[in-house]
Structures are given as structure tokens and as C-alpha cells.
Design an enzyme around this catalytic site. Structure first.
Site, PDB file in Angstrom:
ATOM      1  N   SER A  17       0.828  -1.210   0.000  1.00  0.00           N
ATOM      2  CA  SER A  17       0.000   0.000   0.000  1.00  0.00           C
ATOM      3  C   SER A  17       0.859   1.256   0.000  1.00  0.00           C
ATOM      4  O   SER A  17       1.867   1.345   0.704  1.00  0.00           O
ATOM      5  CB  SER A  17      -0.910   0.018   1.233  1.00  0.00           C
ATOM      6  OG  SER A  17      -1.546   1.270   1.383  1.00  0.00           O
ATOM      7  N   ILE A  44     -11.492 -10.464   2.514  1.00  0.00           N
ATOM      8  CA  ILE A  44     -11.665 -11.320   1.340  1.00  0.00           C
ATOM      9  C   ILE A  44     -10.765 -12.539   1.507  1.00  0.00           C
ATOM     10  O   ILE A  44      -9.557 -12.402   1.698  1.00  0.00           O
ATOM     11  CB  ILE A  44     -11.319 -10.560   0.050  1.00  0.00           C
ATOM     12  CG1 ILE A  44     -12.256  -9.359  -0.116  1.00  0.00           C
ATOM     13  CG2 ILE A  44     -11.407 -11.485  -1.162  1.00  0.00           C
ATOM     14  CD1 ILE A  44     -11.826  -8.393  -1.216  1.00  0.00           C
ATOM     15  N   TYR A  65      -0.210  10.130 -14.425  1.00  0.00           N
ATOM     16  CA  TYR A  65       0.554   9.672 -13.255  1.00  0.00           C
ATOM     17  C   TYR A  65       1.775  10.579 -13.164  1.00  0.00           C
ATOM     18  O   TYR A  65       2.568  10.660 -14.113  1.00  0.00           O
ATOM     19  CB  TYR A  65       0.946   8.228 -13.497  1.00  0.00           C
ATOM     20  CG  TYR A  65       1.531   7.453 -12.339  1.00  0.00           C
ATOM     21  CD1 TYR A  65       0.778   6.460 -11.718  1.00  0.00           C
ATOM     22  CD2 TYR A  65       2.831   7.656 -11.891  1.00  0.00           C
ATOM     23  CE1 TYR A  65       1.312   5.688 -10.690  1.00  0.00           C
ATOM     24  CE2 TYR A  65       3.359   6.907 -10.861  1.00  0.00           C
ATOM     25  CZ  TYR A  65       2.596   5.922 -10.265  1.00  0.00           C
ATOM     26  OH  TYR A  65       3.112   5.161  -9.244  1.00  0.00           O
TER      27      TYR A  65
END
Length: 537
Positions: free
Chosen positions: A134, A268, A458
């Protein structure tokens, strides 16, 4: 297997043996010293995690879960942050204030149920953790609320392809599998998930699903949403599994509730994923432009042509020079096509023709098949150099962070009509913020994904920083560009997720009634509020 815990760097990207070698480091430092001549490039080494530099462990798991749990200092340190620039800098500085108390590695879905039962009853926060890649504070126990402690729920022991439906081209897969191990298990069936984010080697299927990840491919089925057939999710209120169907109009999609939920609504554990045949034909080229606006127009026309290139990556002049070694006035468009069914040379030829119509000049003739399972790029020097640099970028970022250089990225998406104004606002905001907090720096831009209605730009920021205030300096730049993005109609994130770092701007972006509905779903599925507190809500 590359990326396993035995060789992972606790403080930075990837593996210890994957870090820059002395030659790469010397070359990088020389380039940066030329670009940022007044920056102090003294290297800072990471500390060795030890119990006395970590917060004291506040909770004790029940005996029934003890063999799944670890309080090892290196384990806790490695699960404290994700892999954003600010995470790496805090690790380098020994800032581990938000370390989880316990790292728990469930081996079965039953283990996940038991952990959530314990934590719900004990008031312990649970932060689901896959590969830990992350870049938005999504796996950090930076908690909102009063909790007895925090658990990092590392699901990477649940890493098997459990079932393959070759006829329907789908597979039932455990959420903890890392990208390379997943592809290894699918290869005997001549199938692929075809999802290759930059973090592929060190991220998991569950992480991709929980963050609505985008893969490397520029068009068509690049988002993990498009590849998802059904999900199995454990929440504190029970286990739910959606039905396997190619499509359904039966009310709101249950899968859509959990895709992008970032561990706040449930964990999940499995998913049925849509697979594809492995590509047999590939072709690629790169095209140089003298004018940026012409390059953007050509990219838009290719995106709207129905040709659906696998790679359609536009690099602005600064990105092309810094990371592809190409000196161009307008930019470089890297094109790639692939298919499991038919040759793709004609599609490439038409895309190049479109680029010529807008002033583009191919850097080299279209080149045929490339090795491996990943998308093709042109074989000319600039495209090859950029691809090599792309794969090494996270390691380069770590080396720069050690030397007080701010090297970080942010991304968004917008419509083609809105892009010129948004791009100008972002560039101006970033440039001004860099000038104010750093003095000198460079802003680059590339398109990672393109759609018929708009691009996903980006951006990269490279600036000289001060070792004692790197996080604060980056946070100022990040806030400035985030305000520009939201103020000009872009999304705060195209594929990096929300986490904790994007929360203020996500709160502005989402509709108020939807926020209320999401909060109600959270209260229903997670009554004790233990799942990843502070993310999304």
C-alpha cells in the site's frame, strides 16, 4: 519464491538482494547530483528493529490462536507501514509508533473467523495485510478510536489456486497468493489472470481486490473489477459468497460492495477470477513527438479507435528523459499489442499511422514477439530503457529516500476535455509547492491507462529535501496537488486506493448520500468497528 518473508526488506521495497547494487547506486547519485546540485546526498542506513524501539505489546491472543501469532520485532516493524515514500522515510528514521501489537497469519478461513471473533470481543483493531505494498496508509494501524491494541492480519499463508474451471476460463483462488505464485499455478493450464501492477511481485490477489487495483495494461480489462466473477468474504457478522455468473442484473452487485472496500467491511478470503489464454502474438513500437499537445491528441485518437492496445503509455519530455533516456520536445508514446488468437501487426500499424497523422515519428520499426508473459513494449532503446527503469523505480526511490531526496508519485484520472486544465493546475501546484518547501525540483507526467473518454495521468516529483523534515515536506506537496486534483474535477486516486492518506479528499469526492450508506454498511457488517479503522470512513 521471490518476495517471500525470508528475503523481504522490512523498511523498504522488495527484497534485500533486489536493492540497487553499488554501480546502480553510483549512477543514480550522479544523475541526481546533476539535477539537484545543492542537495545533501549523504546516505542514511535503516535501524535494526528491536523490542526497545517498538511500542510495548498491549494484547495477548487466546491460546487457541497462539501458534498463528508473532510479536517478533522485525515482524512487527515490517508490518507497521506500507511502501509509500513517507512510509520508507519513517522506517529509515525509526518511527514505528504505529506498529501492530501482533502479526497474525491465518492458515484457513476458520482461522480468520476466529481472529475476528476474538478481536470484536476484545476491542482489538484488525488491519488486513497482503503483500504490504500500500502507498496510501492502507495497512497502517494509525487508528481512529479507542482500541485495546492492533493486529496485522497477514493472509499470505492462504495462497493456493483451489479449483480451475478450464471450460469457463475461471479459477477459485485464495486471497493471500502473491502475483508470481499465482501465475506459476495457472501456467500448467495455459491460462493467466493477466493482471500485472507494478507491485505484482510483492502484492496479493486479496490486496488487488480490496483496493480495486489497476494492472499494467492500458486498455480494456486492466482493473481487477473486470476480472472478478465472485467473492467470498468474512466479516464479523458472518461469511458471505456471491454467485458465480458471467453477468447479472439482480440488484446492486454484492461484489461491488467489497471491491475497493480496503478491509473495512470484511476480509476477502477467496475469489473466482476470470482468466485468459496466454498471449502468443505481440508487437510494439514507440513514437516520438515534438509537441506535447499533439502527443496527447494522438493518444486520445488511439484510445478511441477501438484498437485496444495492451500498452499505450505516453511519457512527457521530462519523464522520457529521466527514465527512458530520450530527448524529445513533446513526448514518447509507447505502444504494445498482444493476442492469444491472432497476429497483431496490423493493429500496431494502424496505431502508428494515427500517430503519424498527428506529427509522431516512430523511433524504430514495429518489432515482433517478446519473451515472457508480460505486455510487450517496443524494442527501441528509449522504450527498453524506460521499461527497465520502471521495474527498478521502487528500489531507486528507496535509495533516494536514504539520501534526503523527495521521490514520490501521485495519480488521477479525468476526461479528455478536462485534461488540459487539470494538467496545468496540477503542474502549477506541484511546481509552486516544491519551490516553497524544497527550492528546486522536477515534475514529470505519464499516462498509465487510457480510456475512450479520458486518460489516467501519473505524476512524479523529484526534489531535494532535508533529512529532518522529509515527511512534512512531502505532505505539503501532496496536499497542494490533491487540492488541485479535487478542485479541477479529477479523482483523488485512479488505482492507488484511498487508505488513510487520501481520506480528506475522498470525503470531498464521494456523494454525501453514498457516504451515509457506506457508514450504515460498516455498522451492519462490523458492529464493533474493528476492521481497518480510519480507512474510507
Amino acid at each position: 519464491m521471490a518476495g517471500n518473508d525470508a528475503t523481504r526488506s522490512w523498511w523498504g521495497w522488495g527484497t534485500l538482494d533486489g536493492a540497487l547494487d553499488p554501480h546502480e547506486t553510483q549512477s543514480l547519485v550522479q544523475r541526481v547530483s546533476g539535477m539537484l546540485p545543492d542537495t545533501d546526498l549523504t546516505a542514511h542506513e535503516p535501524p535494526i528493529p528491536a523490542a526497545d524501539v517498538l511500542p510495548a505489546v498491549r494484547v495477548e491472543p487466546p491460546a487457541s490462536l497462539a501458534d498463528l501469532c508473532s510479536t517478533d520485532p522485525v515482524d512487527r516493524a515490517g508490518h507497521t507501514h506500507g511502501k509509500a515514500y513517507r512510509d520508507v522515510v519513517r522506517n529509515l528514521r525509526g518511527d514505528l509508533a504505529h506498529a501492530p501489537d501482533v502479526v497474525v497469519r491465518p492458515r484457513t478461513e476458520r482461522d480468520v473467523v476466529d481472529v475476528l471473533d476474538w478481536c470484536s470481543g476484545a476491542g482489538v483493531a484488525v488491519v488486513p495485510y497482503g503483500g504490504g505494498s500500500s502507498v496510501v496508509g492502507g495497512v497502517e494501524a494509525r487508528l481512529d478510536g479507542d482500541y485495546a491494541g492492533a493486529v496485522s492480519l497477514d493472509v499470505t499463508a492462504m495462497d493456493q489456486v483451489l479449483e480451475v474451471d478450464r471450460t469457463s476460463r475461471a479459477a477459485r483462488i485464495q486471497a493471500g497468493v502473491l502475483g508470481p505464485h499465482l501465475e506459476d499455478q495457472l501456467r500448467p493450464y495455459a491460462l493467466t489472470l493477466r493482471h500485472f501492477p507494478q507491485s505484482f511481485e510483492f502484492s496479493t490477489l486479496g490486496g488487488w481486490l480490496a483496493t480495486r487495483a489497476g494492472g499494467h495494461f492500458a486498455t480494456l480489462h486492466t482493473h481487477i473489477d473486470d476480472l472478478t466473477e465472485s467473492l467470498r468474504v468474512v466479516s464479523p457478522c458472518g461469511v458471505g459468497e456471491s454467485r458465480r455468473l458471467p453477468g447479472s442484473g439482480a440488484g446492486p452487485s454484492p461484489d461491488r460492495m467489497f471491491l475497493g472496500s480496503e478491509g473495512t467491511l470484511g476480509v476477502i478470503t477467496e475469489a473466482w477470477m476470470r482468466l485468459q489464454e496466454r498471449p502468443r502474438w505481440r508487437a510494439g513500437a514507440s513514437v516520438h513527438f515534438d509537441d506535447w499537445d499533439d502527443a496527447v491528441t494522438a493518444t486520445r485518437v488511439v484510445a478511441q479507435s477501438g484498437l485496444h492496445p495492451a500498452n499505450c503509455r505516453l511519457l512527457d519530455p521530462a519523464e522520457a528523459y529521466l527514465n527512458a533516456g530520450a530527448a524529445v520536445g513533446g513526448g514518447v508514446l509507447v505502444l504494445g499489442f498482444e493476442s492469444a488468437d491472432h497476429p497483431v501487426d496490423s493493429a500496431l500499424a494502424r496505431a502508428v499511422e494515427i500517430c503519424r497523422d498527428h506529427g509522431g515519428v516512430p523511433a524504430a520499426p514495429a518489432d515482433g514477439a517478446t519473451a515472457g508473459d508480460e505486455p510487450s513494449a517496443a524494442r527501441d532503446a528509449s522504450a527498453s530503457t524506460w521499461r527497465s527503469s520502471f521495474l527498478r523505480m521502487p528500489y531507486q526511490r528507496d535509495a533516494l529516500a536514504q539520501r534526503s531526496v523527495i521521490a514520490e508519485t501521485f495519480e488521477t484520472a479525468t476526461t479528455w476535455a478536462a485534461f488540459p486544465a487539470l494538467h496545468a493546475a496540477i503542474t502549477a501546484a506541484a511546481t509552486e509547492a516544491i519551490r516553497e518547501v524544497c527550492g528546486v525540483g522536477v515534475v514529470t507526467c505519464r499516462f498509465t491507462h487510457v480510456y475512450p473518454d479520458g486518460p489516467a495521468p501519473y505524476y512524479g516529483v523529484y526534489a531535494g529535501g532535508r533529512w529532518d523534515s522529509l515527511v512534512a515536506q512531502w505532505d505539503e506537496v501532496k496536499a497542494a496537488v490533491s487540492e488541485a486534483i479535487i478542485g479541477h474535477g479529477g479523482t483523488i486516486t485512479h488505482h492507488h486506493a484511498v487508505g488513510r492518506d487520501h481520506r480528506p479528499w475522498y470525503d470531498e469526492q464521494r456523494p454525501t448520500p453514498f457516504a451515509a450508506a457506506l457508514a450504515a454498511a460498516k455498522r451492519t457488517l462490523d458492529p464493533a468497528g474493528i476492521l481497518n479503522p480510519g480507512v474510507l470512513l
